[in-house]
Structures are given as structure tokens and as C-alpha cells.
Design a protein around this motif. Structure first.
Motif, PDB file in Angstrom:
ATOM      1  N   THR A   1       9.355  18.244  -6.379  1.00 35.19           N
ATOM      2  CA  THR A   1       9.129  17.412  -7.565  1.00 35.19           C
ATOM      3  C   THR A   1       9.869  16.078  -7.478  1.00 35.19           C
ATOM      4  OG1 THR A   1       8.944  19.429  -8.861  1.00 35.19           O
ATOM      5  CG2 THR A   1       9.246  17.381 -10.078  1.00 35.19           C
ATOM      6  N   ALA A   2       9.186  14.997  -7.849  1.00 35.74           N
ATOM      7  CA  ALA A   2       9.804  13.663  -7.868  1.00 35.74           C
ATOM      8  C   ALA A   2      10.523  13.483  -9.198  1.00 35.74           C
ATOM      9  CB  ALA A   2       8.743  12.592  -7.664  1.00 35.74           C
ATOM     10  N   GLU A   3      11.832  13.584  -9.172  1.00 38.83           N
ATOM     11  CA  GLU A   3      12.618  13.551 -10.403  1.00 38.83           C
ATOM     12  C   GLU A   3      13.275  12.197 -10.621  1.00 38.83           C
ATOM     13  OE1 GLU A   3      12.181  15.850 -12.278  1.00 38.83           O
ATOM     14  OE2 GLU A   3      11.587  17.530 -11.041  1.00 38.83           O
TER      15      GLU A   3
ATOM     16  N   MET B   1       1.809  10.460 -14.708  1.00 37.91           N
ATOM     17  CA  MET B   1       2.911  10.779 -13.792  1.00 37.91           C
ATOM     18  C   MET B   1       3.328  12.244 -13.903  1.00 37.91           C
ATOM     19  SD  MET B   1       5.319   7.351 -13.746  1.00 37.91           S
ATOM     20  CE  MET B   1       5.176   6.796 -15.449  1.00 37.91           C
ATOM     21  N   VAL B   2       3.528  12.713 -15.125  1.00 47.79           N
ATOM     22  CA  VAL B   2       3.983  14.095 -15.313  1.00 47.79           C
ATOM     23  C   VAL B   2       2.939  15.087 -14.792  1.00 47.79           C
ATOM     24  CG1 VAL B   2       4.550  15.829 -17.056  1.00 47.79           C
ATOM     25  CG2 VAL B   2       5.517  13.528 -17.223  1.00 47.79           C
ATOM     26  N   ASP B   3       1.671  14.793 -14.989  1.00 48.30           N
ATOM     27  CA  ASP B   3       0.617  15.674 -14.471  1.00 48.30           C
ATOM     28  C   ASP B   3       0.667  15.792 -12.953  1.00 48.30           C
ATOM     29  OD1 ASP B   3      -0.344  16.179 -16.981  1.00 48.30           O
ATOM     30  OD2 ASP B   3      -2.041  14.792 -16.863  1.00 48.30           O
TER      31      ASP B   3
ATOM     32  N   LYS C   1       7.640  15.303 -20.449  1.00 48.57           N
ATOM     33  CA  LYS C   1       8.913  15.552 -19.770  1.00 48.57           C
ATOM     34  C   LYS C   1       9.336  14.304 -18.998  1.00 48.57           C
ATOM     35  CE  LYS C   1       9.082  20.574 -19.457  1.00 48.57           C
ATOM     36  NZ  LYS C   1       8.127  20.810 -20.535  1.00 48.57           N
ATOM     37  N   ALA C   2       9.925  13.379 -19.744  1.00 45.00           N
ATOM     38  CA  ALA C   2      10.433  12.134 -19.182  1.00 45.00           C
ATOM     39  C   ALA C   2      11.718  11.776 -19.915  1.00 45.00           C
ATOM     40  CB  ALA C   2       9.408  11.015 -19.333  1.00 45.00           C
ATOM     41  N   TRP C   3      12.673  11.282 -19.175  1.00 45.47           N
ATOM     42  CA  TRP C   3      13.938  10.860 -19.785  1.00 45.47           C
ATOM     43  C   TRP C   3      13.771   9.494 -20.434  1.00 45.47           C
ATOM     44  CZ3 TRP C   3      13.657  13.287 -15.042  1.00 45.47           C
ATOM     45  CH2 TRP C   3      14.390  14.470 -14.890  1.00 45.47           C
TER      46      TRP C   3
END
Length: 540
Positions: free
Chosen positions: A324-326, A367-369, A406-408
Motif C-alpha cells: 500500500t502507498a501510504e 486514490m483510495v480505491d 481514508k486520507a490524513w
């Protein structure tokens, strides 16, 4: 072995953050809140070096300057700050220091020191410690000191007496000249502004970089007024140069590659249009060269929204369903159409400031998908910003929360960097930041804490040491519950409670013992819960 030039940085920069770069943000906290033992072992451990003092791997910026000097026939070595005594001798003419946040004036550090009661951050403390070592070595060997890097502008505000010159800007053209003039005994200006090299003047690195870092673009064409990067500086690095640097790192056993850029979606682009073929070719090539992981530090919302197929393609090539790209950083900045239009009109392109909220929501979903979880930064505190402007930003943040994206989201104060068009602003602090800042701060952090809890296993998956990984993961729930309480108190008191936080001290023997005891009891509790056959719900 002796070198004409030795390159280094303070510990806050010259570390690999135990294999998890988000841990580097801990160094932005006031140093009294984090015991040195934890910085040394968990968050900013030193990078190893050979017996000569030369670093095994090094941050990319230092590797690039090393290559620039070597290209100009100057003998050079990169050495961690802990090993300078081995690398420096009477033949050393110049010590070059790369700085990222020496005076704790970056947006993240300014925010964290402000809300936690002030004092030296670890970034500034590490720089002070390096300065003391350099002064001693300089007295012994008589070399000159040049400081450069992304935060050279901070040093130019108040140049220490042990610093001979500051290079603010790019290094390819002017840094070799500065070194040669110093070697010839010539006088050099106290501050030199580095000129922009053509892309063919940028050499490839010659030794391995930390995290397998490889630069693919330089600069940004969007022209935001708060940023020090001017629009005319954007360049894409030629594929042949990228291949050389990827191969170099892989040949040294570094199979995770970090593609350095201010916006991954702009690689190979012209006039801010996503170049799908160039990006697919880039990721495919890097993967075929043997990279197991491919990451990047920055992506833009307009880029993602304008080409969902490109986001999907690079995610599939890089296997983000597995790796996962975090937390690639994305500039959200504001929810106010007026602020976007006045201070960053090129930010939403190819859309308009009026569309900005929808661009953010749509891009985040894309992006989250594709298993890319962005870290949004906001900028608060423009000269004419009103409560109504911040209320519009709050509404946009709430839209993201309601969509369970789900993003900061991290609201940061506007910093008057000397190369930006807002350099005349005052530096922000408790009594100058807009009062509504505290409301958006709490709302954003509450959401970001939830996201962090959900994604913590992925964030720590690349940590090399399993014991350290366990310690950091064990801290998760209780630590973040405490952090949420802090931000709630800040919102309720409009920041005034930060004065109380200024009295907290953990960087001491007693503080270290208390912290270790806390982790031990937490670990015992974790093991008891793991053995329990009955679900305990929220254990904390």
C-alpha cells in the motif's frame, strides 16, 4: 584517506527513520516530549558508516551534491554526523551541510512546537548539536563551512558565526565555484543564490541513496504564492538518468525505490497535462529493473482526478494492493474559493477554484480505491483570511469525513519563507493564528487519528527490526487516544492550554524510565488480551 570536501547533515536529516519515513515527523515535536533514547533507537537512528567515516547510504540531496562535485574533479565524501571525526582531517578544505529545518521554522515543526508549548524541536536540537561538533573540528583543522539545502533560507535569516557561506537554491552551477574559490583563498559572498541548471547539467548520483531515492522531476509549475518553488523551474529528468540511478540502488541491494517528485502525476507532462504513457513507462521500467516496491512522496488531486486510468495503471504496476502507498503528501490548502483564487489560482488546473472541493473529494476516492492513501496538508493564516474562509475549509474537511475517505488531513500555518511571495508575513504563533484554526485542527486530527489507527499495520510494515516494530505498534491505541484529548483541549481553549503543555518534560532520565515502564505494561496488557478467548472490544 582524505577528501577536499566532506558533506553531512544533522541527525534529523541523516537517518533512515528505521525504515518508515513517516516516523520522521516525530523530530518536529518539542525535544522535551520525546526521550533521546527513543529518538536514537526508534525514530531517528544513525546511519552506519565504513571505518573511513563514509556513509553506507545517504539522503538523496547529499548524494546529488556529491555527484556534482565529483563531476567537477573535486574529491568528496558523504559522512554521517556521528562519524565526522573519521572523515575530516587537515586536508579537508570545505564541510558542506545540508539542512531541512535547522531553526524549527518549517510548517509542521512550527505547528507542533506552537501547540505543545514551544521550545526546541528535535530538528533544531540536532542542528545545534551538529554545530557544536563542527565548531570544535573547525578550530582544529581550519576548514570552511558552506550550508545549503531546502531550508538554507532559515540559515540566511541568522547565520551562525561558524558558517562561512550559505547557498540558497540549486547546487549544480554555483556550488562547485564556491568550493574552488574557497580552496584558492578567495572571498565568497555570505549568501549565494543558486541558479537553475538545465536538465542536462544535472548529474546522476554515483553512490546508493537512502530508501533507494531517485529524482524524476524537479520543481513545480503551479505557482502557489506560499511556496518557495517558482513555476519556471519545472523539469522532468530523462529516463536514461532515472534508469542509471535505479540500477545503482538495486545493484547495492536496495530494491525499494522512492521516486522523488513534487507531483508524480506531472512526470513527462507539458502544460500540466498528465502524460499517461510516460508514467506507465516509468513505473513499468522501474519494476522490470528489479524494484519490489515503488513509492513517491507527492501527488496532486487535479492530476489524479484528470486521469483515473493513470492512477489505476501505476497502482497495478507497483502492486499497491500488496504494498500500500501510504501518505504521499497532497496540497489541499483551503476550502475557500476566494483563498484558492487569490493565492494559488493554478492549483486546481485544469479545473477552476470554484471546482476545488469536488476535485479534492473525487481525487481522494480515486486514490483510495487504488490503495493510495494521501496525506493532505492545509495552509491557514493568509493575511486577509477570515473566519468565513476557514468555515469553508471546515465544510470541505467534513465532506471527506462523511465520505469515510481514508486520507490524513493536517492544517498547517502559512510560513513566510524568504523565497515565497508571502515572505513579508509575520511568523504565526498562538496569538496571531486565526481563532477558527483550532476548530479545523481538532476536526482534522480526530479524523487523521482514526485513519492512522486503521492503517498503522501498513505504515510500520517496512520497519526492519521486529522488536522496534512491535514497540511502535503497541503504542498505537493509547498514545493516539491521548493525542485526541490534547487536540480537543486545544480547540476548547483556542490554543491557550498549550502553555500547560510547555511544562511537560520527558527527555530526562525520569521521563525515559516512565516511558519504558509504560511500554512494558502496555506490552503485558497486549499479550494478556491476545490470550483472551473473549473479545474485549475497545481495550483502551
Amino acid at each position: 584517506m582524505s577528501w577536499e570536501v566532506v558533506l553531512t547533515a544533522d541527525r534529523g536529516t541523516f537517518t533512515d527513520y528505521n525504515g518508515s519515513s513517516p516516523l520522521g515527523y516525530v523530530a518536529c515535536l518539542p525535544s522535551r516530549l520525546v526521550p533521546r533514547y527513543f529518538m536514537d533507537k526508534f525514530f531517528t537512528p544513525p546511519i552506519k558508516a565504513y571505518d573511513t567515516g563514509e556513509a553506507f547510504v545517504a539522503p538523496y540531496g547529499l548524494r546529488k551534491v556529491e555527484a556534482i562535485l565529483a563531476k567537477n574533479g573535486i574529491s568528496v565524501v558523504v559522512s554521517p554526523p556521528e562519524h565526522l571525526e573519521k572523515a575530516i582531517d587537515r586536508n579537508t578544505k570545505v564541510l558542506g551541510i545540508n539542512v531541512h529545518d535547522p531553526y524549527a521554522l518549517s510548517p509542521v515543526t512550527t505547528k507542533l512546537t506552537m501547540i505543545f508549548g514551544g521550545g526546541d524541536s528535535w530538528t533544531s536540537k540536532f542542528f545545534k548539536e551538529l554545530g557544536e561538533k563542527v565548531k570544535s573540528l573547525k578550530l582544529k583543522y581550519g576548514f570552511k563551512v558552506i550550508i545549503g539545502g531546502p531550508a538554507a533560507w532559515q540559515i540566511a535569516l541568522d547565520i551562525p558565526d561558524w558558517v562561512d557561506a550559505v547557498l540558497d537554491g540549486e547546487a549544480e552551477i554555483d556550488f562547485p565555484d564556491l568550493v574552488k574559490k574557497i580552496e584558492n583563498g578567495e572571498q565568497v559572498p555570505k549568501v549565494t543564490y543558486g541558479r537553475m541548471p538545465k536538465v542536462e547539467e544535472i548529474p546522476t548520483i554515483i553512490k546508493p541513496s537512502r530508501f533507494g531515492e531517485v529524482q524524476i522531476t524537479r520543481g513545480c509549475p503551479r505557482g502557489c504564492q506560499f511556496c518557495s518553488i517558482t513555476p519556471e523551474t519545472f523539469r522532468s529528468i530523462p529516463m536514461d538518468d532515472i534508469i542509471k540511478e535505479v540500477k545503482l540502488n538495486i545493484d547495492h541491494g536496495i530494491r525499494g525505490i522512492e521516486l522523488l517528485t513534487d507531483d508524480i502525476m506531472l512526470y513527462g507532462s507539458k502544460k500540466l497535462q498528465v502524460n499517461h504513457e510516460a508514467l506507465v513507462n516509468l513505473f513499468t521500467t522501474v519494476k522490470k529493473l528489479g524494484a519490489t516496491h515503488i513509492y513517491f512522496p507527492h501527488i496532486s488531486a487535479p492530476g489524479a482526478k484528470s486521469s483515473p486510468k493513470t492512477v489505476q495503471a501505476i497502482a497495478e504496476i507497483a502492486e499497491y494492493d500488496k504494498y500500500t502507498a501510504e501518505a504521499p503528501v497532497v496540497g489541499l490548502e483551503s476550502g475557500s474559493e476566494r483563498i484558492i483564487s487569490k493565492y494559488m489560482r493554478g492549483k486546481p488546473f485544469p479545473w477552476t477554484p470554484h471546482d476545488w472541493g469536488d476535485v479534492i473529494i473525487d481525487a481522494t476516492g480515486i486514490m483510495v480505491d487504488n490503495n493510495i492513501h494521501p496525506c493532505y496538508t492545509m495552509t491557514i493564516g493568509y493575511p486577509d483570511e477570515t473566519d468565513e474562509d476557514i468555515e469553508e475549509s471546515i465544510k470541505l474537511v467534513q465532506r471527506m469525513i462523511d465520505a469515510d475517505l481514508k486520507a490524513w488531513i493536517f492544517p498547517l500555518p502559512v510560513i513566510p519563507m524568504t523565497a515565497s511571495r508571502l515572505k513579508g508575513n509575520e511568523f504565526p504563533w498562538i496569538d496571531t493564528i486565526p481563532t477558527k484554526y483550532w476548530d479545523i485542527l481538532y476536526l482534522s486530527w480526530k479524523h487523521s487519528i482514526k485513519v492512522t489507527k486503521d492503517l498503522f499495520p501498513y505504515l510500520t510494515s517496512e520497519m526492519r527490526n521486529p522488536i522496534i516494530q512491535w514497540v511502535v505498534r503497541s503504542m498505537n491505541d493509547r498514545v493516539f487516544s491521548g493525542v485526541e484529548k490534547v487536540f480537543k483541549e486545544l480547540a476548547e481553549t483556542k490554543g491557550k492550554v498549550s502553555e500547560e503543555y510547555g511544562k511537560v518534560e520527558f527527555d530526562s532520565f525520569t521521563g525515559t524510565v516512565k516511558t519504558l515502564y509504560y511500554l512494558a505494561t502496555l506490552g503485558l496488557k497486549s499479550r494478556r488480551l491476545a490470550k483472551s478467548p473473549v473479545s474485549t472490544g475497545n481495550a483502551y
